[in-house]
Design an enzyme around this catalytic site. Structure first.
Site, PDB file in Angstrom:
ATOM      1  N   GLY A   1      55.316  62.027  86.956  1.00  0.00           N
ATOM      2  CA  GLY A   1      56.277  63.117  87.061  1.00  0.00           C
ATOM      3  C   GLY A   1      55.945  64.305  86.184  1.00  0.00           C
ATOM      4  CB  SER A   2      58.168  66.433  84.160  1.00  0.00           C
ATOM      5  OG  SER A   2      58.048  67.669  83.501  1.00  0.00           O
ATOM      6  CB  SER A   3      53.261  69.146  83.927  1.00  0.00           C
ATOM      7  OG  SER A   3      54.164  70.220  84.111  1.00  0.00           O
TER       8      SER A   3
END
Lengths: 135, 408
Positions: free
Chosen positions: A57-59
């Site tokens: 998921g999120s960077s």
């Protein structure tokens, strides 16, 4: 257990292990996992040796681990089965020792049965497990 | 990883702390991903701009890096752009502390010569380099779109690795940057019809959970021509939806459309084949969509592009939303849409149009004001549910306009 050292250093703590990848964005500055879809939801990773396959998921997740570190609520060391860009960059700026372990299933098995104290020596690429109370 | 003399010097701090930190990040990633060297990139797109996500620790880190970079005359070496921040500075936000911190983050980045684009769809805003060029995109939807739809080469970077690439102009030569890795070993045989953006996103969310870096899709129609996923019109909206959902649920950085009619088609090359049926689509939908209704409507995650605004403007002619509707798009897309005449029918229908921010992780949507949200975005659904802790009802744009507007 031999492993691959990625971010050098030495860390020790009770192991907290999951076979489920983690979206690091779900970790708050107190080191608590806040993801209702995750098995570690509500649990703290502060002062532990965090064992998980890889980040998903999120960077931006890297900043959450860093924030936990600034707040003294980060894990003492991290073990991945497949270290990824998010986890490696987070550990690099937070000075959290990071290793990759290719016998991940065995590690999971050993850590799921009882309380285990894990010692991660990323500089010498070694993980040691102890089944005893920490002093 | 082999570093040049100059890279070693930078790592040792010869050019200051900012560059040393950047190389330390690249070195850790290089070690993790078995890279043998650093390669030049043409463009870095950086996430980690929203104060709501990076917090005080992130702000302090960026101010330290930025001050050191300025002191040592270090600027972004390549075109560098920024993801959305937490609020729309033109509209303002009723929390002085938040705004003050957000503005400091913005200044820290811009002082390093990074362009204040505040968009998660850089591929719809900036000129696209030639196919095969290396870029460094954090923001998962943009990385996946770049690899899969534009033929650019990037890994699914982290906020920090993209920042490191901006300051150094380099990235570790690893994973999807290596040609041999840009192939799929798992093929998803899509038996469920992809009729709209929600269908495409549910498929993406499902595929992300396979947890591989490159995935192949085989659509029932078989053809790339007429494929539900593409770069034009509806197919482009579907592609954006698929990319953003794929980036949300897993670590995949790329997908390939398995064209059964192409000369190189060979199903035997896949080690694993997974069927995606209507039942799978329903199970993913049940996981993300837990409400039948909502008290606000949200469009845009990723931010809406010009074609989506055009489509929505067309659908909304003579209609008005029954409830609050928040819509997120890139600033320059907003300006262009306004000029063409897309914005007035949208605003006349009662929608609030926000720029420079996005529905994901914005403080603009909180549980204090809304219990549940209606959206066509699987990415928004995931973050609204798990982060903002509000209920979610997933529907396509067409269904939302049909059910949530009255005629005027």
């Amino acid at each position: 257990m031999r492993c691959k050292g990625i971010v050098k250093g030495y860390g020790e703590g009770y192991a907290i292990a999951t076979a489920q990848p983690i979206n690091l964005l779900s970790i708050d500055s107190n080191g608590i996992v806040n993801d209702s879809a995750h098995i570690l939801n509500g649990k703290s990773i502060a002062g532990r040796v965090l064992i998980f396959p890889n980040a998903i998921g999120s960077s931006v997740g890297a900043y959450r681990l860093y924030a936990a570190k600034v707040n003294s609520k980060a894990p003492n060391a991290v073990v991945c089965s497949k270290a990824d860009i998010i986890t490696a960059s987070a550990c690099a700026i937070s000075n959290i020792p990071l290793v990759e372990c290719h016998e991940f299933d065995m590690l999971m098995e050993l850590c799921s049965k009882r309380d285990v104290i894990a010692t991660v020596d990323a500089t010498n690429a070694l993980i040691t497990l102890r089944m005893e109370e920490m002093r | 990883m082999q570093l040049s003399r100059e890279e070693e010097d930078a790592l040792d701090g010869k050019y200051g702390d900012a560059l040393a930190v950047a190389y330390r990040i690249l070195l850790a990633i290089g070690n993790a991903m078995d890279a043998d060297r650093l390669v030049p990139v043409r463009w870095a797109h950086i996430s980690g701009v929203n104060y709501n996500t990076i917090g005080d620790a992130g702000l302090a880190f960026l101010e330290r890096i930025s001050m050191d970079a300025v002191a040592n005359n270090i600027k972004a070496k390549v075109t560098s752009t920024l993801n959305p921040m937490g609020y729309d500075p033109v509209k303002g936000y009723d929390d002085d502390r938040f705004v003050e911190r957000q503005e400091r983050i913005r200044k820290a980045y811009e002082a390093m010569g990074i362009i204040g684009s505040y968009t998660c769809i850089p591929y719809e805003v900036f000129p696209i380099p030639a196919r095969g060029e290396h870029v460094s995109f954090a923001e998962s939807n943009a990385a996946i779109y770049a690899n899969s739809m534009l033929g650019l080469v990037t890994n699914k970077e982290s906020a920090l690795s993209a920042l490191a690439s901006a300051l150094t102009g380099k990235a570790p030569y690893s994973a999807l940057r290596v040609e041999e890795a840009r192939t799929a070993h798992t093929m998803i045989d899509v038996k469920h019809d992809i009729k709209d953006e929600v269908d495409a996103a549910l498929l993406g969310y499902f595929a992300g959970k396979v947890n591989e870096q490159c995935i192949s899709f085989r659509f029932r129609s078989g053809l790339v021509e007429g494929s539900p996923i593409g770069v034009d019109g509806r197919a482009r909206i579907n592609a954006k939806a698929l990319c953003s959902a794929l980036g949300t649920s897993g670590s995949a950085g790329m997908f390939i459309i398995n064209d059964v009619n192409s000369a190189t088609h060979d199903d035997a090359k896949y080690r694993r084949r997974i069927e995606y049926t209507s039942r799978d689509a329903m199970m993913v939908k049940d996981e993300l969509s837990d409400e039948d209704d909502g008290n606000a409507i949200v469009f845009g995650s990723p931010q809406l592009g010009l074609n989506e605004l055009g489509m929505l403007a067309n659908m909304l002619k003579g209609k008005r939303f029954k409830k609050r509707c928040l819509l997120f798009c890139a600033r320059c897309v907003y300006e262009e849409a306004k000029r063409i005449g897309y914005i007035s029918p949208i605003e006349r229908a009662g929608a609030e149009v926000y720029s420079d921010c996005c529905s994901c992780l914005t403080p603009l949507i909180s549980r204090d004001e809304v219990d549940s949200v209606i959206t066509n975005s699987v990415k928004a659904a995931y973050y609204l549910k798990n982060w903002n802790r509000v209920g979610v009802c997933l529907k396509s744009m067409r269904e939302i306009v049909r059910d949530e507007c009255y005629d005027v």
